[in-house]
Design an enzyme around this catalytic site. Structure first.
Site, PDB file in Angstrom:
ATOM      1  N   GLY A  10       8.292   1.726   3.440  1.00 24.02           N
ATOM      2  CA  GLY A  10       8.346   3.171   3.318  1.00 24.02           C
ATOM      3  C   GLY A  10       6.984   3.760   3.593  1.00 24.02           C
ATOM      4  N   CYS A  11       6.753   4.947   3.112  1.00 27.32           N
ATOM      5  CA  CYS A  11       5.488   5.639   3.328  1.00 27.32           C
ATOM      6  C   CYS A  11       4.320   4.751   2.904  1.00 27.32           C
ATOM      7  CB  CYS A  11       5.482   6.943   2.532  1.00 27.32           C
ATOM      8  SG  CYS A  11       3.924   7.827   2.615  1.00 27.32           S
ATOM      9  N   PHE A  12       3.371   4.580   3.801  1.00 24.96           N
ATOM     10  CA  PHE A  12       2.273   3.660   3.508  1.00 24.96           C
ATOM     11  C   PHE A  12       1.376   4.116   2.373  1.00 24.96           C
ATOM     12  CE2 PHE A  12       0.506   5.031   7.974  1.00 24.96           C
ATOM     13  CZ  PHE A  12       0.289   6.338   7.567  1.00 24.96           C
TER      14      PHE A  12
END
Length: 161
Positions: A10-12
């Site tokens: 997902g979002c880093f």
């Protein structure tokens, strides 16, 4: 000698924020890997996953322990999605550097599936690491610089080990 592992879940920002404080982790960088173009940017990274490159001291932690924590902090059963973030950029993936890392990834996915902690099977992919491209500076350490910003990551479970 220090080692590296590259993970996408997902979002880093969220992965980096949580994993950076694990014992033995020396450095983290967010970036892109597994996609179609060279020198991707946030605006142009077709097929690339938002990923975190984690440098660690193998005398203080292990590849397996980092995988264990990775599977505690994101939902590995949603295909190309974490929270509100959708698309292949947000896929769950282990980018392995050699056959030993690939095998450890396969084994850990089995551990997670056998745990029955998730109602659906793991959708995490195992992909050979080609090139990791560091993201723009404003993405590095984002949640440390921007307290209270959006993240869909949390510690959902205790260790699988």
């Amino acid at each position: 000698m220090n080692k590296k592992i590259v993970l996408a879940g997902g979002c880093f920002w969220g992965i980096e924020s949580l994993i950076r404080n694990q014992p033995g982790v020396l450095n983290t960088e967010v970036g892109y890997t597994g996609g179609a173009n060279d020198n991707p940017t946030y605006e142009n990274h077709p097929g690339h996953a938002e990923a975190v490159e984690i440098e660690y001291d193998p005398t203080k932690t292990s590849y397996k322990k980092l995988l264990d924590f990775f599977f505690q902090i994101h939902n590995p059963t949603t295909l190309n999605q974490q929270g509100n973030d959708r698309g292949t950029s947000y896929r769950s993936a282990i980018f392995y550097g050699n056959e030993e890392e690939k095998k450890e990834g396969e084994d850990f996915i089995q551990i997670v599936n056998k745990s029955k902690r998730w109602k659906d099977p793991v959708a995490t992919t195992l992909e050979p690491l080609q090139v990791f491209y560091k993201a723009e500076d404003y993405h590095q350490d984002y949640l440390q610089k921007n307290k209270g910003s959006y993240t869909c990551h949390a510690i959902w479970f205790e260790s699988y080990l």
